[in-house]
Design a protein around this motif. Structure first.
Motif, PDB file in Angstrom:
ATOM      1  N   ALA A   1      61.756  26.002  76.809  1.00 22.07           N
ATOM      2  CA  ALA A   1      61.459  25.718  78.454  1.00 22.07           C
ATOM      3  C   ALA A   1      60.465  26.571  78.838  1.00 22.07           C
ATOM      4  N   LEU A   2      60.518  27.793  78.783  1.00 26.87           N
ATOM      5  CA  LEU A   2      59.852  28.948  79.291  1.00 26.87           C
ATOM      6  C   LEU A   2      58.252  28.759  79.117  1.00 26.87           C
TER       7      LEU A   2
ATOM      8  N   ALA B   1      57.937  22.679  87.463  1.00 26.58           N
ATOM      9  CA  ALA B   1      57.400  23.755  86.601  1.00 26.58           C
ATOM     10  C   ALA B   1      58.018  25.336  86.845  1.00 26.58           C
ATOM     11  N   VAL B   2      57.690  25.622  88.218  1.00 28.50           N
ATOM     12  CA  VAL B   2      58.173  26.868  88.962  1.00 28.50           C
ATOM     13  C   VAL B   2      59.532  26.974  88.681  1.00 28.50           C
ATOM     14  N   ALA B   3      60.395  25.860  88.974  1.00 27.81           N
ATOM     15  CA  ALA B   3      61.969  25.929  88.894  1.00 27.81           C
ATOM     16  C   ALA B   3      62.185  26.146  87.479  1.00 27.81           C
ATOM     17  N   CYS B   4      61.740  25.581  86.380  1.00 28.45           N
ATOM     18  CA  CYS B   4      61.835  25.762  84.972  1.00 28.45           C
ATOM     19  C   CYS B   4      61.725  27.253  84.606  1.00 28.45           C
ATOM     20  N   VAL B   5      60.694  27.359  85.204  1.00 32.39           N
ATOM     21  CA  VAL B   5      60.329  29.275  84.915  1.00 32.39           C
ATOM     22  C   VAL B   5      61.210  29.896  85.148  1.00 32.39           C
ATOM     23  N   ILE B   6      61.729  29.924  86.537  1.00 28.51           N
ATOM     24  CA  ILE B   6      62.639  30.512  86.945  1.00 28.51           C
ATOM     25  C   ILE B   6      64.114  30.606  86.346  1.00 28.51           C
ATOM     26  N   LEU B   7      64.580  29.529  86.349  1.00 28.82           N
ATOM     27  CA  LEU B   7      65.759  29.238  85.785  1.00 28.82           C
ATOM     28  C   LEU B   7      65.961  29.958  84.173  1.00 28.82           C
ATOM     29  N   SER B   8      64.906  29.535  83.288  1.00 32.76           N
ATOM     30  CA  SER B   8      64.539  30.032  82.078  1.00 32.76           C
ATOM     31  C   SER B   8      64.733  31.423  81.942  1.00 32.76           C
TER      32      SER B   8
END
Length: 828
Positions: free
Chosen positions: A271-272, A231-238
């Protein structure tokens, strides 16, 4: 030396006299075997666990269930979880259908790989969420697991992280020992039992060989940690993509790429939002679990203790799983009692113990007891399961068995529940299994039982605890008449109960005697007393079986002889003898058992007894009355012990005068003819008896009139005149009182069932003894009152004693015959 002032002495004396009068009045007015009483009033407590004012106030205010906070917490988490899952699913569909399906060739390389990573991580999290919940629930199946939080590892220092990781890799048995070091002895015993089971505990299963890190109890933590990273990776990438806008340039006229930017904005936004909601869910989880300590607070409100945290976590995970897997409102339908009953019926030892601990805690709680017992009592399967557990006798199952016994002891305290318990096939046999009797024990060995030996027994297996609980359950069940019959019909149960009444001289006289053993003796006597006092044909059969046991009377005799330090035990033993004496065969056995009558007389005549123990003297008097009733053998035995003078003296003592008068009347009625000389000593009691007749107390009048009617037969005409002169009372005054008694009691009275009979007997003797008394009674209107007696006579006046509403020991002369005899004397 300090001397109290006259005022203080007067107040102290006044207090003692008032207290003595209160006790005297209490015993005078209390219902006994000499009066008929309804079956409900004849049992201890007249029912089952009367509620106190505090209990009633608890019911009125409807104490909220603590677990409602957990189900609400699970609902809110489920809303966040389902919202995140819905957004994630929408994003997945958008990416697969719109982006990768339509623009995979035209996407920028960086966008392609970011989208791919996001889809892989988030789709894996979404579609594996139900399995992750299953691992979470599995992690709570072990009673030794204490972990809960997802973020705990992130907040630990480096040393704590290392120690935590190291503890995870250690062997489970070492970890289990470390955790159990701070727990009670019962939990330790249970864990030892779990190590010997033939099946794997779900929380201890190693998923991979030689990899203790991948134990079942740790998988949920690993999955939670990986999901948070995803989830953290998804937030960062988005976020990075939304800020940089590096979606590639779109040339004019290039129709294949004109909607790419908008499509990517929508995807990264979804996604974010999905990852943010998931992290918000975890943050909300941790805030409530770590900082608000909602689980700890619920555990504290439920009064589960330290070991209850596992149960609370298990309940929360089950509620959360229901909210996530079904409707978000499914978890709100759960409650802790129903949850515990489900666990109790499980095949898992850990789940069984978890359910038993919850039910025991709620059943023992003053706040939750009523609701818990009501739900438990209506569940036939749960009650049957509890009874089944009573038969378990493995040392490792001791806590489970004790919990079931404690729950049943509370359940049996409610009348409707006690009936449900007793009707279950094999219920009393299961309860009987709690009563452990050492068959190799002898009387001398029992006498040498000390606190040290009892403690040793408890360390081996809690026999005294189970004996106490078994007798407590039987005592509560015996409050119902039907249950008494079932107890008597249960094979081997009655001899077991009688065996526990054995208390030797050493135990009874020991100032440091074990409280547990004295309590067990007391409970066994209470049960036997309730069985012996049962009414009807059931009571007859029970009294016969109890009296036929060769140890019953000898055990009670020891208590009477050596139990001065335990007046409660003496009173219970005496009351058992009184009930058993209702049967003719038992009366003869009692009289033939050496020392029983002597010990009863010693207690009855004992002076200087503390005021709060005089009930023992009263009980001894009633037992002597019953033993002398219609028994020439016992009456002669009492006379041979030289008791006449003591009984005459006892007539002047308010606390014992009623029973002293009854004993004297029975001696005068049923003694052998060759005891005439000994009975002439009763004449000395006539002045006291006459004074009692003119008193205002109807109960005192009843017994004194009855004694006078029998005692005067042992006096000549001149002796009776002298006695009237000594009392300062004329025969006219006595005659007036007798007629007043008949006028007052126009109809038979249940409180004084024999007062009219005794009055007619005394009036008949007075008219036969002195012809002038006939004219006195005629002038007072005795004839009219006798005619009223003939018209209103009832069966209640035909018996000496009563067993509830059943009359026993019928008088040989009917009321009609007595009244007709008196009328004939008046007419001649």
């Amino acid at each position: 030396m300090d001397h109290a002032s006259p005022k203080q002495q007067d107040s102290s004396l006044h207090l003692q006299i008032s207290e003595l009068k209160r006790l005297s009045d209490g015993y005078t007015q209390s219902a006994t075997i000499f009066e008929p009483s309804s079956g409900s009033n004849n049992r201890e407590g007249s029912g089952f666990e009367a509620k106190t004012a505090a209990d009633r106030s608890v019911d009125i205010h409807n104490v909220p269930a603590p677990e409602k906070r957990l189900t609400l917490f699970a609902l809110r988490l489920a809303v966040l979880e389902k919202s995140a899952t819905g957004l994630g699913t929408l994003g997945f569909i958008w990416a697969t259908v719109v982006l990768l399906g339509g623009f995979a060739i035209t996407l920028d390389k960086s966008d392609f790989w970011v989208i791919t990573i996001i889809l892989l991580t988030e789709s894996a999290r979404i579609f594996s969420r139900s399995h992750e919940l299953e691992w979470q629930r599995q992690s709570t199946w072990s009673l030794t697991e204490t972990g809960f939080s997802s973020f705990r590892l992130l907040k630990l220092g480096s040393n704590k992280i290392w120690s935590t990781v190291r503890s995870v890799f250690r062997r489970p048995i070492l970890n289990r020992r470390r955790i159990n070091a701070s727990r009670g002895e019962r939990e330790l015993k249970w864990d030892k039992r779990r190590q010997q089971t033939r099946r794997w505990a779900s929380s201890d299963v190693p998923i991979l060989p030689y990899a203790w890190f991948f134990q079942t109890r740790n998988i949920s933590k690993i999955l939670q940690f990986l999901q948070i990273l995803a989830a953290v990776a998804c937030v960062i990438l988005s976020t990075m993509k939304l800020i940089m806008h590096n979606f590639g340039n779109v040339a004019k006229g290039d129709s294949d790429k004109r909607n790419r930017k908008s499509a990517l904005f929508i995807f990264y936004g979804l996604a974010l939002a999905e990852a943010s909601l998931f992290l918000l869910e975890k943050i909300y989880w941790e805030l409530n679990a770590m900082y608000c300590k909602v689980l700890e607070k619920v555990n504290e409100e439920c009064e589960f203790g330290p070991s209850g945290m596992v149960s609370v976590r298990r309940f929360f995970y089950d509620a959360y799983s229901r909210c996530v897997e079904g409707s978000v409102f499914d978890g709100l339908k759960m409650d802790m009692v129903s949850f515990a009953m489900e666990l109790l019926g499980s095949n898992s030892p850990d789940e069984q113990l978890m359910g038993a601990r919850i039910l025991r805690s709620f059943a023992m709680s003053s706040r939750f007891s009523d609701d818990t017992l009501q739900k438990l009592g209506t569940s036939f399967a749960a009650v049957e399961r509890l009874l089944e557990i009573l038969n378990w006798n493995h040392p490792g199952e001791e806590e489970m068995r004790q919990s079931a016994a404690e729950i049943l002891s509370k359940l049996a305290g409610k009348k409707q529940n006690s009936l449900r318990v007793a009707v279950i096939p094999g219920a009393l046999e299961s309860i009987s299994s709690l009563l452990y009797v050492n068959k190799s024990s002898t009387r001398s060995a029992i006498d040498e039982v000390s606190e040290k030996s009892i403690v040793a027994d408890d360390e081996q297996y809690g026999f005294w605890t189970f004996n106490h609980l078994g007798l407590l359950i039987l005592k509560k069940l015996a409050r119902d008449h039907d249950n008494c019959g079932k107890i008597g019909n249960t094979r081997g149960l009655l001899p077991k109960i009688i065996n526990f009444t054995c208390a030797g001289e050493r135990l009874l006289k020991d100032d440091h005697a074990a409280t547990s053993q004295i309590q067990t003796v007391k409970r066994s006597l209470q049960v036997i007393k309730m069985l012996a006092s049962t009414t009807g044909s059931t009571g007859n059969q029970l009294r016969k079986e109890i009296s036929e046991n060769v140890f019953t009377f000898s055990n009670i005799r020891d208590i009477l002889k050596h139990g001065e330090k335990h007046p409660d035990l003496q009173k219970l033993g005496i009351e058992i003898l009184t009930s058993l004496a209702m049967e003719d065969d038992a009366t003869q056995i009692l009289g033939a058992t050496g020392g029983i009558i002597k010990e009863l007389l010693n207690i009855f005549f004992k002076e200087g007894m503390p005021i709060d123990q005089v009930h023992v003297r009263t009980a001894a008097g009633e037992a002597l009355v019953m033993l002398a009733l219609e028994s020439r053998q016992n009456s002669n035995c009492i006379l041979k012990l030289g008791t006449i003078q003591k009984l005459v003296t006892a007539l002047q003592v308010p606390l014992v005068r009623l029973n002293a008068a009854r004993i004297l009347r029975n001696l005068c009625t049923y003694s052998a003819e060759d005891c005439f000389l000994e009975l002439r000593g009763v004449a000395a009691a006539v002045p006291t008896v006459l004074k009692g007749i003119i008193s205002e107390d109807d109960k005192l009048r009843e017994v004194m009139v009855g004694l006078a009617a029998r005692a005067c037969k042992f006096m000549t005409y001149s002796e009776s005149s002298i006695m009237f002169e000594q009392a300062g009372i004329t025969e006219t005054e006595i005659a007036t009182v007798l007629v007043q008694i008949l006028k007052k009691h126009t109809y038979p009275n249940a409180k004084f069932p024999r007062i009219r009979r005794f009055t007619i007997e005394l009036a008949t003797w007075m008219m036969r003894d002195k012809q002038s008394n006939v004219g006195i009674f005629r002038e007072l209107g005795l004839e009219k009152e006798l005619q009223n007696v003939i018209d209103t006579t009832s069966e209640i006046e035909s018996f000496n004693i009563f067993s509830g509403t059943v009359g026993l020991s019928r008088f040989r002369t009917s009321m009609h015959s007595l009244a007709e005899t008196a009328l004939n004397l008046l007419s001649n």
